[in-house]
Motif scaffolding. Structure first.
Motif, PDB file in Angstrom:
ATOM      1  N   UNK A 259       0.815  -1.215   0.000  1.00 23.77           N
ATOM      2  CA  UNK A 259       0.000   0.000   0.000  1.00 23.77           C
ATOM      3  C   UNK A 259       0.849   1.266   0.000  1.00 23.77           C
ATOM      4  N   UNK A 260       2.092   1.154   0.483  1.00 23.50           N
ATOM      5  CA  UNK A 260       2.987   2.320   0.560  1.00 23.50           C
ATOM      6  C   UNK A 260       4.273   2.036  -0.224  1.00 23.50           C
ATOM      7  N   UNK A 261       4.112   1.317  -1.328  1.00 23.47           N
ATOM      8  CA  UNK A 261       5.273   0.811  -2.077  1.00 23.47           C
ATOM      9  C   UNK A 261       6.268   1.913  -2.466  1.00 23.47           C
ATOM     10  N   UNK A 262       5.780   3.008  -3.018  1.00 24.21           N
ATOM     11  CA  UNK A 262       6.688   4.059  -3.484  1.00 24.21           C
ATOM     12  C   UNK A 262       7.524   4.634  -2.346  1.00 24.21           C
ATOM     13  N   UNK A 263       6.869   4.906  -1.239  1.00 24.16           N
ATOM     14  CA  UNK A 263       7.573   5.485  -0.092  1.00 24.16           C
ATOM     15  C   UNK A 263       8.554   4.482   0.507  1.00 24.16           C
ATOM     16  N   UNK A 264       8.141   3.229   0.609  1.00 24.51           N
ATOM     17  CA  UNK A 264       9.010   2.186   1.170  1.00 24.51           C
ATOM     18  C   UNK A 264      10.244   1.998   0.291  1.00 24.51           C
ATOM     19  N   UNK A 265      10.052   1.902  -1.012  1.00 26.15           N
ATOM     20  CA  UNK A 265      11.171   1.638  -1.920  1.00 26.15           C
ATOM     21  C   UNK A 265      12.180   2.778  -1.948  1.00 26.15           C
ATOM     22  N   UNK A 266      11.729   3.995  -1.643  1.00 19.34           N
ATOM     23  CA  UNK A 266      12.636   5.138  -1.625  1.00 19.34           C
ATOM     24  C   UNK A 266      13.522   5.150  -0.376  1.00 19.34           C
ATOM     25  N   UNK A 267      13.073   4.488   0.688  1.00 19.60           N
ATOM     26  CA  UNK A 267      13.760   4.641   1.975  1.00 19.60           C
ATOM     27  C   UNK A 267      14.280   3.342   2.576  1.00 19.60           C
ATOM     28  N   UNK A 268      13.806   2.185   2.086  1.00 16.25           N
ATOM     29  CA  UNK A 268      14.154   0.903   2.696  1.00 16.25           C
ATOM     30  C   UNK A 268      14.390  -0.154   1.628  1.00 16.25           C
ATOM     31  N   UNK A 269      14.969  -1.276   2.073  1.00  4.57           N
ATOM     32  CA  UNK A 269      14.918  -2.527   1.326  1.00  4.57           C
ATOM     33  C   UNK A 269      14.089  -3.512   2.149  1.00  4.57           C
ATOM     34  N   UNK A 270      13.468  -4.438   1.475  1.00  6.34           N
ATOM     35  CA  UNK A 270      12.640  -5.424   2.167  1.00  6.34           C
ATOM     36  C   UNK A 270      12.998  -6.825   1.709  1.00  6.34           C
ATOM     37  N   UNK A 271      12.731  -7.797   2.582  1.00 10.09           N
ATOM     38  CA  UNK A 271      12.966  -9.204   2.251  1.00 10.09           C
ATOM     39  C   UNK A 271      12.081 -10.080   3.118  1.00 10.09           C
ATOM     40  N   UNK A 272      11.725 -11.227   2.586  1.00  7.97           N
ATOM     41  CA  UNK A 272      11.010 -12.219   3.389  1.00  7.97           C
ATOM     42  C   UNK A 272      11.959 -12.800   4.439  1.00  7.97           C
ATOM     43  N   UNK A 273      11.407 -13.213   5.529  1.00  7.97           N
ATOM     44  CA  UNK A 273      12.204 -13.921   6.532  1.00  7.97           C
ATOM     45  C   UNK A 273      12.427 -15.366   6.062  1.00  7.97           C
ATOM     46  N   UNK A 274      13.521 -15.943   6.529  1.00 10.42           N
ATOM     47  CA  UNK A 274      13.813 -17.355   6.256  1.00 10.42           C
ATOM     48  C   UNK A 274      14.090 -18.058   7.587  1.00 10.42           C
ATOM     49  N   UNK A 275      13.177 -18.910   8.076  1.00 10.05           N
ATOM     50  CA  UNK A 275      11.908 -19.317   7.448  1.00 10.05           C
ATOM     51  C   UNK A 275      10.859 -18.201   7.490  1.00 10.05           C
ATOM     52  N   UNK A 276       9.854 -18.340   6.627  1.00  5.41           N
ATOM     53  CA  UNK A 276       8.820 -17.317   6.517  1.00  5.41           C
ATOM     54  C   UNK A 276       8.038 -17.163   7.823  1.00  5.41           C
ATOM     55  N   UNK A 277       7.601 -15.934   8.071  1.00  6.30           N
ATOM     56  CA  UNK A 277       6.690 -15.648   9.181  1.00  6.30           C
ATOM     57  C   UNK A 277       5.378 -15.200   8.548  1.00  6.30           C
ATOM     58  N   UNK A 278       4.368 -16.024   8.648  1.00 11.58           N
ATOM     59  CA  UNK A 278       3.094 -15.719   7.983  1.00 11.58           C
ATOM     60  C   UNK A 278       1.929 -15.878   8.950  1.00 11.58           C
ATOM     61  N   UNK A 279       0.793 -15.325   8.565  1.00 12.24           N
ATOM     62  CA  UNK A 279      -0.407 -15.325   9.408  1.00 12.24           C
ATOM     63  C   UNK A 279      -1.595 -15.009   8.508  1.00 12.24           C
ATOM     64  N   UNK A 280      -2.786 -15.201   9.019  1.00 13.17           N
ATOM     65  CA  UNK A 280      -4.002 -14.944   8.239  1.00 13.17           C
ATOM     66  C   UNK A 280      -4.661 -13.644   8.687  1.00 13.17           C
ATOM     67  N   UNK A 281      -5.172 -12.900   7.726  1.00 13.12           N
ATOM     68  CA  UNK A 281      -6.075 -11.784   7.989  1.00 13.12           C
ATOM     69  C   UNK A 281      -7.478 -12.339   7.808  1.00 13.12           C
ATOM     70  N   UNK A 282      -8.354 -12.130   8.797  1.00 19.40           N
ATOM     71  CA  UNK A 282      -9.649 -12.820   8.760  1.00 19.40           C
ATOM     72  C   UNK A 282     -10.744 -12.003   9.431  1.00 19.40           C
ATOM     73  N   UNK A 283     -11.979 -12.302   9.016  1.00 17.43           N
ATOM     74  CA  UNK A 283     -13.146 -11.857   9.766  1.00 17.43           C
ATOM     75  C   UNK A 283     -13.353 -12.838  10.922  1.00 17.43           C
ATOM     76  N   UNK A 284     -13.684 -12.319  12.092  1.00 16.65           N
ATOM     77  CA  UNK A 284     -14.066 -13.150  13.233  1.00 16.65           C
ATOM     78  C   UNK A 284     -15.400 -12.621  13.750  1.00 16.65           C
TER      79      UNK A 284
END
Length: 322
Positions: A259-284
């Motif tokens: 959602x903030x790709x342009x701003x993030x790419x100008x100021x940071x680098x990003x990478x997935x964790x190894x092993x991945x850290x994942x979770x679900x976004x859900x309605x409850x």
């Protein structure tokens, strides 16, 4: 003159009892309830006289529920559950296109897709009032239990809830957590080992927040120390701003980065964790809440909304529009 049953089951007395049972502190419970400690003590003693047994006992400075207290706690939960079920059953005969829908969103979630959806939904259903609340995880579960919100949008799985029987969930998407950093030597890395990230100072979510707990659990499972955090903030934007100015590292959901790709790419680098850290976004929501016509209608509308264009694609579109 009130009967013994009316004394026991007055809404005020039971709410005082539940709050004390949750906090196990007269001082803290009184502060949350907005009353004096003496007023709370008086109400609890009144309840104990009515049932004929102490509900709490102290060992040193620590408060505990007695056997009678556990019995009362279970009965109180059953009372509220019955009332909530009755309210939901009554609402099942109401209109699908009229009424209020109260939605609690975890404060650390990127909410732009939901706001965009809310605008479109209102234009098609102007007689449905959507009420959004930005809440902590604890506040969400309290309001679901008390039936004061209809839907929650939050991260799962949530091990803090031991009894899932009263609730249901619908997954929106699976998210990955990204390591966000300033290190040129890692700029081309798509994945970074957990061990390597410990070389840097971090800014993280507060200790009891879901994503902080998830990060700590991931490092613990890898037999590693948790990252050293120099500060804690509640929202992704706060983490982003602090990390940018101080050149510390952080971890952000991929939805925020997109959602903030342009701003993030100008100021940071990003990478997935190894092993991945994942979770679900859900309605409850409370079980059978989706049988209420206006709740069923909005959930079906959101499902259709994502079938036309998926969640990440919509975030990308929002980012490109600026």
């Amino acid at each position: 003159m009130k009967t013994k049953q009316e004394n026991i089951f007055s809404s005020k007395t039971l709410s005082y009892f539940l709050q004390l049972a949750e906090t196990m502190s007269y001082t803290q419970a009184a502060q949350i309830l907005g009353i004096t400690q003496s007023a709370l003590t008086q109400q609890i003693k009144k309840l104990e006289r009515t049932v004929g047994a102490p509900l709490f006992y102290s060992v040193g400075k620590k408060l505990h529920l007695s056997d009678a207290g556990y019995t009362m706690l279970d009965a109180t939960h059953q009372i509220y559950e019955t009332l909530n079920q009755a309210a939901d059953e009554i609402q099942q005969s109401t209109s699908a296109t009229q009424g209020d829908i109260s939605i609690g969103i975890l404060a650390s979630i990127e909410d732009q897709v939901f706001i965009q959806f809310a605008v479109q939904y209102y234009l098609k259903n102007p007689e449905v009032k959507l009420i959004f609340h930005m809440l902590t995880r604890k506040e969400i579960w309290e309001r679901l239990e008390n039936n004061t919100i209809d839907l929650a949008i939050m991260y799962l799985p949530d091990d803090s809830i031991k009894n899932w029987k009263p609730y249901e969930s619908r997954k929106i998407l699976t998210e990955d957590l990204l390591f966000v950093h300033h290190e040129p030597q890692w700029s081309k890395k798509k994945r970074i080992r957990l061990r390597d990230t410990l070389e840097k100072k971090w800014v993280t979510y507060p200790p009891k927040y879901y994503l902080n707990s998830l990060i700590r659990e991931s490092y613990k499972n890898a037999l590693l120390d948790k990252p050293v955090s120099v500060a804690h903030f509640a929202t992704p934007s706060q983490l982003f701003d602090f990390a940018n100015i101080t050149k510390t590292a952080t971890a952000l959901p991929i939805s925020y980065v997109v959602a903030h790709r342009n701003e993030v790419q100008q100021k940071f680098w990003t990478a997935l964790f190894e092993p991945e850290i994942s979770f679900d976004l859900a309605f409850v929501f409370r079980r059978d809440k989706d049988q209420i016509p206006r709740i069923e209608n909005i959930m079906n509308a959101f499902e259709k909304y994502l079938s036309e264009k998926d969640y990440i694609s919509r975030l990308t579109e929002i980012s490109q529009k600026g």
